[in-house]
Design a protein around this motif. Structure first.
Motif, mmCIF file in Angstrom:
data_model
loop_
_atom_site.group_PDB
_atom_site.id
_atom_site.type_symbol
_atom_site.label_atom_id
_atom_site.label_comp_id
_atom_site.label_asym_id
_atom_site.label_seq_id
_atom_site.Cartn_x
_atom_site.Cartn_y
_atom_site.Cartn_z
ATOM 1 N N TYR A 1 5.902 0.418 7.904
ATOM 2 C CA TYR A 1 6.453 1.554 6.735
ATOM 3 C C TYR A 1 6.892 2.652 7.432
ATOM 4 O O TYR A 1 7.006 3.658 6.718
ATOM 5 C CB TYR A 1 5.157 2.031 5.917
ATOM 6 N N ASN B 1 1.817 -7.683 -0.478
ATOM 7 C CA ASN B 1 0.674 -7.209 -1.171
ATOM 8 C C ASN B 1 -0.515 -6.724 -0.361
ATOM 9 O O ASN B 1 -1.151 -5.771 -0.477
ATOM 10 C CB ASN B 1 0.430 -7.619 -2.566
ATOM 11 N N ASN C 1 0.215 -4.332 2.209
ATOM 12 C CA ASN C 1 0.162 -2.828 1.514
ATOM 13 C C ASN C 1 -1.103 -2.394 1.410
ATOM 14 O O ASN C 1 -1.306 -1.198 1.651
ATOM 15 C CB ASN C 1 1.019 -2.858 0.306
ATOM 16 N N TYR D 1 -2.781 -1.444 4.749
ATOM 17 C CA TYR D 1 -2.041 -0.130 5.215
ATOM 18 C C TYR D 1 -2.641 1.285 4.448
ATOM 19 O O TYR D 1 -3.047 2.122 5.003
ATOM 20 C CB TYR D 1 -0.668 -0.389 5.250
ATOM 21 N N GLU D 2 -2.833 0.953 3.106
ATOM 22 C CA GLU D 2 -3.092 1.885 2.364
ATOM 23 C C GLU D 2 -4.588 2.466 2.641
ATOM 24 O O GLU D 2 -4.875 3.490 2.591
ATOM 25 C CB GLU D 2 -2.939 1.846 0.625
ATOM 26 N N VAL E 1 1.998 3.614 -0.166
ATOM 27 C CA VAL E 1 3.208 2.985 0.170
ATOM 28 C C VAL E 1 4.225 3.569 -0.841
ATOM 29 O O VAL E 1 3.875 3.183 -2.070
ATOM 30 C CB VAL E 1 3.247 1.161 0.117
ATOM 31 N N HIS F 1 9.928 1.727 -1.349
ATOM 32 C CA HIS F 1 9.940 1.285 -0.045
ATOM 33 C C HIS F 1 10.648 0.054 0.136
ATOM 34 O O HIS F 1 10.371 -0.978 -0.710
ATOM 35 C CB HIS F 1 8.421 1.078 0.662
ATOM 36 N N ALA G 1 8.744 -3.507 0.155
ATOM 37 C CA ALA G 1 7.388 -3.543 -0.055
ATOM 38 C C ALA G 1 6.793 -2.700 -1.172
ATOM 39 O O ALA G 1 5.934 -2.936 -1.732
ATOM 40 C CB ALA G 1 6.785 -3.008 1.048
#
Ligand code: KIV
Ligand code: ZN
Length: 565
Positions: free
Chosen positions: A269, A302, A305, A308-309, A316, A320, A323
C-alpha cells in the motif's frame, strides 16, 4: 503561491537512453521494507507480536526478501529478529534483511542480532547527496566515500567471522537522486571494490529516491546511467527504492525496471516515510494485469487489507489501486451499463483475455465479487439497477421496465442523498410491486376451461373474489384465456379499461419449490403505461397478481375506480 522559490530538476545528459523502448517482461526481485521503512513511519509502531503476524503475511504473499528492521537502533527490532531466528520462523527460501549505518558499534550490534540465521542481507547506507554533504555532514566527497568504504570493511570482517550464516551485502548511497551521478558511481564503485563480489556472489547496489524530486523519467535516466557505468556490473544486482513525494513512486520504480533495475524495494500500500514508499501491491498487480507473473499472491486482498489495517493501524484508502473498497464499484450510470454489457459478453464468449470496460482486472482474481461491482446512488443508470436485481435477487426485469423502476430507485436515492445498498433496492421493488394489494386485491379465483373438440374452440371462465377499497366483490367473466377473462371482469367492475402491452415471465428459483414471476405492462385509457409484478407457485396466479399490481399503481397515480361500482 510563491513558485519562484523553487527550481526545476535538471535533465540528465543521456542522449541514447534506451529505457523508453524497453518492456517489462518479468517480475523483479521484490524486497519488502514494511517492517523497517514502513514501521518507522507509522504513528504507533508495531509490537513484536504484530511484527510476527505481518512477517507471516509477507511470507504468505510470497516475498523472498524482507527487511526486518534496524536492530542497532531499537530494542524491539532486535528482539523481533531474535524471535524470528530462535523461533525458526524464517522459511528456508526467505532472506531477512537488516539496515545499518556505517558505524562500527552499530554494525557489531547488527551482526549480534543475526547469530544463528541461515542467510541475511546486511544493508549499509550513508547519505551522499550534495545537499546532505554540505548541510548535514559538512564533509568532502572523499570523506563521505571513506565512511562507506570503512563500513563495508567492517561488515566484510564480521561476515567472514560469522559461523553458518551466509551474508549478502547491500549498499545504498542514500539520497542518490540528489547526488551527482559521477560521484554516485565513484562511491558505489569503491564499495563494490572493497566488498569484492563475483558473478556467483553478487552485491546489491540500491539506488534510493530518498526524496522524490523529479519526474520519473529523470529517475529512469539516473538508473540507466548507473546501469551502464557501474564497474563490475556483472557482479551487481541493481536495486531501486523509491519514495512518493511527488506521487509517482510506482511510476519511478516501473521506469527504473525499464532502465535496468533487477530488484525493487517497497511496501504494501506504499506505506513509509512521509508520503510513503513504492507500493509493491500496485507494482505487482500492474504486472499481473499485463499477463506477467508477479511472483506474489494477492488473491485474497480482503484478508491482506485486514491484517495490514490491524498491524499498521492505518486504513486502506477506499480508492487504493486493486485493494480499496470502492475500486470495483461503478457509480456512474454509463459505467454501470458498460460493465454489465462487458460482463455479459465475457461470460458468454469466454474469450482468452479479460476485457471488460472500466475493470482493468477481474475482481475475482483478488477475491472480490461481481455482486459488489455496482452500487446505486442518484446518478446511477437503469442498467446498473437492473443488474443488481438480476445478480442479487434473480429478477430479470424486462428492458421496458428498467426506466420505470430506475425512476423509483433514483427518487429514493435523491431523498436519502446516500448510496443505496442492494437490500434497499430490493425493498423498494417489493414495496412498489410485490406488496401492492390495495385498493384492489385478488382473494381467490377459479378457472374453468371449455374446449369444443369439433372446431377446437376454447373458452375460459373465471370466477374471482376481489377486494376493492376494503369491500369484497365476486366477479366472473369469460375470455380466450384467464388473463383475457380477468380483464373483462375488471372492466365490468369499473376499475378502468386496460390493455396488455407487455408480458414476461421466468422461474425465480430452481428446484421443486420454484416460483414464477410475471411482469405485465398495461396501458390505460389515457395511453399511460405501467408495469405490475406478481410472484406465485403457478404462472396464472403470478400473472393475475401482476395485473392487480399494475392497476393499483395506476389507481395510486390518479386513475379512479368508477363510483357506481
Ligand atoms: O529512502 C531511503 O533512502 C532509505 C535508505 C535507507 C535505503 O530508506
Ligand atoms: Zn526509504
Amino acid at each position: 503561491m510563491n513558485f519562484k522559490k523553487y527550481r526545476s530538476f535538471p535533465s540528465i545528459d543521456l542522449p541514447n537512453r534506451r529505457w523508453p523502448e524497453a518492456r517489462i517482461l518479468k517480475a523483479p526481485d521484490w524486497c519488502s521494507v514494511d517492517l523497517r521503512d514502513g514501521n518507522q513511519a507509522i504513528p504507533v509502531p508495531m509490537n513484536v507480536d504484530e511484527k510476527i503476524e505481518f512477517f507471516n503475511l509477507l511470507t504468505g504473499i510470497g516475498f523472498k526478501q524482507i527487511e526486518v528492521g534496524f536492530p542497532s537502533a531499537s530494542e524491539t527490532e532486535f528482539k523481533f529478529i531474535r524471535e524470528l531466528i530462535e523461533g525458526n520462523l524464517i522459511p528456508g527460501d526467505v532472506t531477512v534483511q537488516v539496515l545499518v549505518q556505517a558505524r562500527e558499534q552499530l554494525i557489531e550490534k547488527t551482526f549480534e542480532s543475526l547469530e544463528g540465521a541461515g542467510r541475511a542481507i546486511v544493508h549499509l547506507y550513508n547519505s551522499t547527496s550534495s545537499l546532505q554533504r554540505r548541510v548535514v555532514f559538512n564533509k568532502s566527497r572523499e570523506e563521505i566515500i571513506d565512511i562507506a568504504v570503512k563500513g563495508t570493511k567492517i561488515i566484510k570482517k564480521l561476515a567472514s567471522a560469522l559461523n553458518g550464516t551466509e551474508i549478502i551485502f547491500e549498499y545504498s548511497p542514500e539520497s542518490f537522486t540528489g547526488t551527482e551521478l559521477d560521484y554516485a558511481k565513484e562511491i558505489c564503485d569503491r564499495v563494490i571494490e572493497e566488498w569484492g563480489p563475483e558473478p556467483g556472489k553478487k552485491v546489491i547496489i540500491n539506488l534510493p529516491n530518498t526524496v522524490e524530486m523529479a519526474t520519473p523519467n529523470i529517475y529512469a535516466d539516473q538508473v540507466e546511467w548507473m546501469n551502464e557505468n557501474l564497474n563490475n556490473r556483472g557482479s551487481v544486482i541493481l536495486s531501486v527504492h523509491t519514495h512518493n513525494d511527488r506521487g509517482t513512486s510506482v511510476a519511478a520504480s516501473e521506469l527504473a525496471i525499464l532502465a535496468g533495475a533487477e530488484r525493487v524495494e517497497g511496501t504494501l500500500y506504499g506505506n513509509g516515510e512521509r508520503t510513503g514508499n513504492s507500493d509493491i501491491l500496485t507494482l505487482a498487480m500492474n504486472l499481473f494485469s499485463q499477463g506477467i507473473d508477479p511472483c506474489l499472491d494477492f488473491s485474497d486482498i480482503n484478508r491482506i487489507n485486514k491484517i495490514y489495517e490491524k498491524c499498521m493501524k492505518l486504513p486502506v484508502h477506499a480508492r487504493h489501486p486493486y485493494a480499496g473498497e470502492l475500486v470495483y464499484t461503478a457509480f456512474s450510470g454509463s459505467h454501470q451499463d458498460a460493465i454489465r454489457k462487458g460482463l455479459e459478453i465475457y461470460r458468454q464468449d469466454k474469450p482468452l483475455y479479460w476485457e471488460v470496460p472500466y475493470l482493468p482486472i477481474d475482481p475475482s482474481d483478488v477475491g472480490r465479487q461481481y455482486e459488489a461491482i455496482i452500487r446505486i446512488n442518484s446518478q446511477s443508470g437503469k442498467g446498473g439497477i437492473a443488474y443488481i436485481m438480476e445478480q442479487e435477487f434473480g429478477f430479470r426485469l424486462p428492458k421496458d421496465m428498467h426506466p420505470e423502476f430506475a425512476n423509483v430507485v433514483q427518487k429514493a436515492a435523491d431523498k436519502t442523498g446516500n448510496e443505496l445498498k442492494p437490500e434497499v433496492i430490493y425493498d423498494l421493488f417489493k414495496k412498489e410491486y410485490l406488496d401492492s394489494k390495495s385498493p384492489l386485491n385478488i382473494i381467490e379465483y377459479m378457472v374453468k376451461e371449455k374446449e369444443n373438440l369439433q372446431d377446437g374452440d376454447k373458452q375460459v371462465f373465471l370466477n374471482a373474489k376481489l377486494e376493492i377499497n376494503s369491500r369484497i366483490k365476486d366477479v366472473s367473466a369469460g375470455g380466450n384465456g384467464p388473463i383475457d377473462a380477468f380483464f373483462t371482469a375488471i372492466k365490468e367492475l369499473g376499475a378502468g379499461y386496460y390493455q396488455l402491452v407487455n408480458y414476461d415471465e421466468h422461474a425465480l428459483t430452481s428446484g421443486s419449490d420454484s416460483k414464477a414471476v410475471s411482469y405485465i405492462q398495461l396501458k390505460n385509457e389515457d395511453g399511460g403505461k405501467l408495469f405490475g409484478v406478481g410472484i406465485a407457485e403457478n404462472i396464472t396466479t403470478a400473472s393475475l397478481k401482476a395485473i392487480v399490481c399494475a392497476i393499483n399503481r395506476f389507481l395510486k397515480n390518479g386513475s379512479k375506480i368508477n363510483s357506481k361500482n
